[in-house]
Design a protein around this motif. Structure first.
Motif, short mmCIF file in Angstrom:
data_model
loop_
_atom_site.label_atom_id
_atom_site.label_comp_id
_atom_site.label_asym_id
_atom_site.label_seq_id
_atom_site.Cartn_x
_atom_site.Cartn_y
_atom_site.Cartn_z
N LEU A 196 4.54 30.66 85.53
CA LEU A 196 5.26 31.92 85.33
C LEU A 196 5.39 32.70 86.63
O LEU A 196 6.46 33.25 86.95
CB LEU A 196 4.54 32.76 84.28
CG LEU A 196 5.16 34.14 83.99
CD1 LEU A 196 6.58 34.00 83.45
CD2 LEU A 196 4.27 34.91 83.01
N ALA A 197 4.31 32.73 87.40
CA ALA A 197 4.35 33.43 88.70
C ALA A 197 5.36 32.77 89.63
O ALA A 197 6.08 33.44 90.38
CB ALA A 197 2.96 33.43 89.32
N LYS A 198 5.41 31.44 89.57
CA LYS A 198 6.36 30.70 90.42
C LYS A 198 7.80 31.04 90.04
O LYS A 198 8.67 31.23 90.91
CB LYS A 198 6.10 29.20 90.26
CG LYS A 198 6.98 28.32 91.14
CD LYS A 198 6.64 26.85 90.93
CE LYS A 198 7.56 25.97 91.79
NZ LYS A 198 7.27 24.53 91.56
N ILE A 199 8.05 31.11 88.73
CA ILE A 199 9.40 31.46 88.26
C ILE A 199 9.77 32.87 88.71
O ILE A 199 10.87 33.11 89.22
CB ILE A 199 9.49 31.34 86.73
CG1 ILE A 199 9.37 29.89 86.30
CG2 ILE A 199 10.79 31.95 86.20
CD1 ILE A 199 9.34 29.70 84.80
N LEU A 200 8.85 33.79 88.52
CA LEU A 200 9.12 35.18 88.90
C LEU A 200 9.37 35.32 90.39
O LEU A 200 10.27 36.05 90.82
CB LEU A 200 7.97 36.08 88.46
CG LEU A 200 7.77 36.24 86.95
CD1 LEU A 200 6.55 37.09 86.67
CD2 LEU A 200 9.01 36.87 86.32
N LEU A 201 8.60 34.61 91.20
CA LEU A 201 8.76 34.68 92.65
C LEU A 201 10.10 34.10 93.07
O LEU A 201 10.71 34.56 94.05
CB LEU A 201 7.61 33.93 93.35
CG LEU A 201 7.57 34.05 94.87
CD1 LEU A 201 7.44 35.51 95.30
CD2 LEU A 201 6.42 33.23 95.44
N ALA A 202 10.56 33.07 92.35
CA ALA A 202 11.85 32.46 92.69
C ALA A 202 13.02 33.29 92.18
O ALA A 202 14.08 33.36 92.82
CB ALA A 202 11.92 31.04 92.12
N LEU A 203 12.83 33.94 91.01
CA LEU A 203 13.94 34.65 90.37
C LEU A 203 14.07 36.11 90.77
O LEU A 203 15.17 36.60 91.02
CB LEU A 203 13.79 34.57 88.85
CG LEU A 203 14.49 33.43 88.12
CD1 LEU A 203 14.20 33.53 86.62
CD2 LEU A 203 15.98 33.48 88.36
N VAL A 204 12.93 36.81 90.81
CA VAL A 204 12.98 38.26 90.97
C VAL A 204 13.64 38.70 92.27
O VAL A 204 14.53 39.58 92.25
CB VAL A 204 11.56 38.87 90.83
CG1 VAL A 204 11.58 40.35 91.22
CG2 VAL A 204 11.06 38.70 89.41
N PRO A 205 13.28 38.14 93.45
CA PRO A 205 13.93 38.62 94.68
C PRO A 205 15.45 38.43 94.68
O PRO A 205 16.18 39.40 94.98
CB PRO A 205 13.25 37.79 95.78
CG PRO A 205 11.92 37.44 95.21
CD PRO A 205 12.16 37.22 93.76
N PRO A 206 15.99 37.23 94.33
CA PRO A 206 17.46 37.13 94.29
C PRO A 206 18.09 38.06 93.26
O PRO A 206 19.13 38.66 93.54
CB PRO A 206 17.69 35.65 93.92
CG PRO A 206 16.46 34.94 94.28
CD PRO A 206 15.36 35.92 94.06
N LEU A 245 14.86 28.21 94.20
CA LEU A 245 15.47 28.60 92.94
C LEU A 245 15.91 27.38 92.13
O LEU A 245 15.67 27.29 90.92
CB LEU A 245 16.67 29.51 93.23
CG LEU A 245 17.25 30.35 92.10
CD1 LEU A 245 16.19 31.24 91.50
CD2 LEU A 245 18.41 31.18 92.63
N LEU A 246 16.52 26.42 92.80
CA LEU A 246 16.98 25.21 92.12
C LEU A 246 15.82 24.42 91.51
O LEU A 246 15.87 24.00 90.35
CB LEU A 246 17.75 24.33 93.11
CG LEU A 246 19.26 24.55 93.18
CD1 LEU A 246 19.84 23.82 94.37
CD2 LEU A 246 19.93 24.08 91.91
N ILE A 247 14.79 24.22 92.30
CA ILE A 247 13.65 23.43 91.82
C ILE A 247 12.99 24.10 90.63
O ILE A 247 12.68 23.46 89.61
CB ILE A 247 12.64 23.21 92.97
CG1 ILE A 247 13.26 22.34 94.06
CG2 ILE A 247 11.36 22.59 92.44
CD1 ILE A 247 12.41 22.22 95.31
N THR A 248 12.78 25.40 90.72
CA THR A 248 12.11 26.13 89.64
C THR A 248 12.93 26.13 88.36
O THR A 248 12.41 25.90 87.27
CB THR A 248 11.83 27.57 90.08
OG1 THR A 248 11.11 27.56 91.32
CG2 THR A 248 11.01 28.31 89.04
#
Length: 890
Positions: A270-280, A103-106
């Motif tokens: 965008l997929a990377k952001i969603l994968l990092a953001l959506v679950p939390p 999450l931090l890196i993204t």
């Protein structure tokens, strides 16, 4: 001597903490030693181990300790503490699975190109981690290891980098779910009980009445309320941090320069952001959303969070391998399927009444098993990969044990503090301060802030709060809610992680920061953020709606919302109705005037009179409410002259109460000396001299009460009584103006119901002629019950009951079929008459009655509704979210 042992208690505790002795043993240890020394000294010098205790003695302290131990660990009512290990597990699992790192890196890559963007990313991620983990140490360490090197490489000033990381890492203390909020809710639940008792005694002393109106009671809180109450203040703090970083970056360009992103903003990113953001974010929504909407308790939400964190860890630890996401996908699909199934079928294994119900239970069982498979699958991965599960469980056990041991130790310390009169001293000190509640509150908050320099948040929460919270909550001047006080203390306690010399966030960050970052720079960096926390504290203190609105809103919109007739809601409901009368009064009066012209031909006189009386009262409702407003304005007009005199007298009365307690204590000391040490002439003489001094002080205090007090109090009580009478009259009038209309509408609609029942009633004649006594009794009772469900059908039901009794045998009664049939015919005759007039009147009046009922339901009829309409609930939540001074009634 009590003061000496109280001082000894504080010195022992402070010395143990300063020496580095574990807190979990410093608190109970200092209490045990002080109580033992006081009991032994009293036994050796006075012959009684209880002589040097302000209240009770060593045995009372021991029994209080046992009670507190039972309260912490065994009382079902305090099961909120079960949520602590669940949320701790959730936080540590997310931290160890490196989801926080992703999450931090993204976020750094997303916000980096903006000036100050890395700092904004750290605050944003800190807020997200706070809402998912709440573990300050883990958050600060994770962000220090990942963000600090990146910020240093991109020429961020060290003081801004370290301050941002340390401050963002502490957001978990105020943004729910938070351990400190759970502990505060637990401590405040006891404080509310004490404060309520104190306010009740205050009201009785001031008015002479034994029963205090319920709307003057202390408003309690729960962990769920604390979570909702802390949400907006937490977001305010996040916003303040972000604005500060942006302003500093704008004013000084070299402090927080932009960091260009070397990659591309494409679908992959965008997929990377969603994968990092959506679950939390999903986990936050599920955990907090289930609490806020009332779907789950705090404990249940904690269990959901723990399971969700384990499922997320299962795919993150397995990243890069085949089938990494299969357990998470299986869990998601099974949950979605379960939701669909429960919305389509009635899923209750104890109430299977059809094949559809059976199919629903079977399908739900299958999806539940699939979900359990996904959970076990994820748990197995966390157990096998890097021994993650074992480490998380050990850390959870350590943290939970620490919290519970400190809770128990603090309870023992607080009991000792009260035993030596410490609570009374604090109360006398606070009550003696000029300026009333707000001076007391500022002093308490200042003390908590200073204690934060030396103590951890748990010690402050469990030692200070039980002592000061009952005093502050009992004060009717501000009449603050427990949730507001808890959130304010939580915001204040949060500074303890940043304030040197023992700011734990600084220690955590120092442990992972490179040597080039000086400790002085870290201290310099947290100073502005401490100031920002205090600024947020002032903002929230000045705007209590930021805390109170959400809990009130959810309470009034929930399935268990209090009814509109609840006394706590009346003032705001009347404000709403006043506004409605001002805006739509002409339409309401027109509806009333139209209703007064209804043609009541054929309607029984008693029913018609009830309706006409109700319409008359409805027409008078605006004037009755205006009288309430006039009486309230009279109170406001008389208050400025009365309030200073009241405050002066109440302060003198508190001193008189203290004098009474001191006199009783001195009399006990004198009696003890005369009984146990008759040769101690100096001690006896000293006690007698003290009694004379106390008597003189009492006489002086009594003489200091202004001569005009009784007349002023009587005059003001008369004004209060006028407002109370006006309110009572208005509320009775509107209730009486609406209920008969509702009953009349039901009566008119009852014609069809009675008509449908006629065949069954007529069929009872055959039952009388042929049925045995027991079946006959059951048949009659069934029909009577169905008739009884029709509004105002009592005469029919009474006639049926007489017919049934005519067929009753036993004792001196002999079944009389002829009499029963005659009574049944009378019942049918009454029924036909009722059907006739109701049907005829319904065709002529029912539509008008329903339209009129709808026109007044949200004003004159509002108190009689089952629950508040949504727009009214929102108005009342906003209105009640402030603090209302009720001290003039005390």
């Amino acid at each position: 001597m009590e003061l000496f042992f109280l001082l000894l208690l504080i010195v022992l505790m402070a010395g143990a903490l300063a020496s580095g002795f574990p807190v979990a043993f410093s608190l109970p240890g200092s209490a045990i030693l002080t109580v033992a020394i006081a009991a032994l000294t009293g036994y050796l010098l006075e012959g009684s181990p209880d002589v040097y205790f302000y209240q009770g003695g060593a045995s009372n302290w021991l029994s209080a300790g046992v009670t507190n131990f039972r309260g912490v660990y065994w009382e079902v009512e305090r099961d909120t503490l079960i949520a602590i290990p669940l949320f701790v597990f959730m936080g540590i699992m997310l931290q160890r699975s490196k989801i926080a790192e992703d999450l931090l890196i993204t976020m750094a890559q997303l916000f980096g190109p903006v000036r100050g963007g890395l700092g904004i990313a750290v605050v944003f991620v800190g807020a997200l981690l706070a809402a998912t983990t709440g573990i300050v140490g883990a958050t600060v360490v994770a962000m220090g290891l990942i963000s600090l090197p990146a910020m240093m490489r991109n020429n961020y000033a060290n003081w801004l980098s370290t301050g941002t990381i340390a401050a963002s890492g502490t957001l978990g203390q105020i943004i729910p779910p938070s351990i400190v909020l759970i502990i505060l809710a637990d401590q405040l639940s006891n404080a509310v009980d004490q404060a309520g008792t104190a306010r009740q005694a205050m009201y009785k002393q001031a008015t002479g009445e034994f029963s205090m109106p319920s709307d003057f009671g202390v408003v309690s809180t729960s962990a769920g309320d604390m979570f909702m109450g802390a949400m907006l203040p937490g977001l305010v703090l996040v916003a303040v941090y972000m604005v500060f970083i942006l302003v500093v970056a704008f004013l000084k360009k070299d402090i927080a320069p932009p960091v260009p992103f070397e990659g591309k903003y494409d679908r992959k990113f965008l997929a990377k952001i969603l994968l990092a953001l959506v679950p939390p974010l999903t986990l936050i929504f599920v955990v907090l959303g289930s609490i806020i909407t009332g779907i789950a308790t705090v404990n249940q939400a904690g269990a959901v969070g723990a399971v969700g964190a384990m499922v997320m860890a299962g795919y993150r630890l397995y990243e890069g391998r085949p089938r990494a996401y299969w357990p998470a996908i299986l869990a998601s699909v099974s949950i979605a399927a379960t939701l669909v199934i429960t919305s389509v079928f009635h899923v209750n294994i104890k109430a299977i009444n059809s094949n559809a119900d059976l199919i629903g239970v079977i399908l739900a069982s299958i999806t539940t098993v699939l979900f359990l498979i996904a959970v076990v699958w994820s748990g197995w991965r966390t157990f096998k990969i890097d021994n993650t599960m074992r480490g998380v469980l050990i850390e959870t056990a350590k943290t939970t044990s620490l919290v519970f041991i400190i809770l128990l130790g603090a309870a023992m310390l607080t009991a000792a503090f009260r035993g030596f009169g410490g609570e009374e001293l604090v109360k006398e000190f606070l009550h003696g301060l000029p300026g009333g509640f707000w001076t007391q509150f500022i002093i308490v908050m200042t003390v908590i802030f200073i204690l934060g320099f030396f103590l951890d948040f748990i010690e402050i929460a469990v030692v200070v709060v039980p002592i000061v919270a009952p005093i502050l909550l009992a004060d009717p001047t501000a009449n603050v809610t427990a949730v507001w006080l808890g959130v304010m203390i939580g915001l204040n306690i949060q500074t303890s992680f940043l304030t040197p010399p023992f700011g734990f966030a600084l220690f955590y960050l120092r442990g992972v920061a490179p040597a080039v970052v000086k400790t002085v720079q870290m201290y310099k960096g947290v100073v502005p953020f401490i100031a920002l926390q205090l600024l947020a504290l002032i903002i929230v203190g000045a705007n209590p709606a930021l805390v109170n609105y959400l809990p009130l809103r959810m309470s009034l919109l929930s399935e268990t919302a209090p009814p509109p007739a609840n006394p706590r809601l009346q003032a705001c409901i009347e404000d709403y109705i006043s506004e409605e009368f001002a805006e739509n009064g002409d339409a309401i009066q027109s509806a009333i005037a139209s209703a007064q012209n209804w043609d009541m031909t054929g309607v029984p006189k008693n029913v018609a009179k009830s309706v006409q009386d109700a319409l008359k009262l409805a027409a008078e409702a605006p004037a009755a409410l205006a009288e309430v407003r006039t009486a309230a304005q009279a109170i406001e007009a008389a208050a400025p002259a009365y309030r200073p005199l009241q405050q002066e007298v109440r302060a003198l009365e508190r001193q008189l109460d203290d004098n009474t307690e001191a006199t009783d204590s001195t009399k006990q000391r004198l009696s003890r000396l005369e009984r146990n040490s008759p040769d101690d002439e100096s001690g006896i003489a000293k006690a007698k001299a003290d009694l004379e001094e106390l008597a003189a002080e009492r006489a002086a205090l009594t003489a200091a009460i202004p001569a005009e007090w009784k007349d002023a109090q009587a005059a003001f009580k008369k004004v209060l009584l006028e407002e109370k009478k006006a309110s009572g009259t208005y509320r009775r009038n509107v209730d009486s103006a609406y209920e008969p209309i509702v009953v009349f509408a039901r009566i008119l609609r009852g014609g069809e119901q009675l008509s449908a029942l006629r065949g069954d009633v007529a069929g009872l004649e055959n039952v009388i002629r042929t049925a045995e006594p027991e079946p006959l009794e059951e048949a009659f009772k069934d029909i009577e019950s169905r008739v009884g469900e029709v509004e105002s059908a009592g005469d029919i039901r009474s006639a049926l009951s007489k017919a049934r009794r005519a067929m009753r045998s036993g004792g001196s009664n002999v079944p009389n079929p002829d009499e029963a049939i005659q009574l049944l015919q009378e019942a049918l005759q009454i029924l036909d008459q009722e059907v006739a007039w109701r049907t005829e009147a319904a065709g002529r009046l029912l539509a008008d009655v329903e339209a009129y009922q709808s026109a007044i339901s949200n004003t004159i009829g509002l108190r009689q509704q089952e629950r508040l309409p949504r727009d009214v609930a929102l108005f009342v939540a906003s209105c009640n979210s402030g603090h209302r001074d009720i001290s003039l009634h005390f």
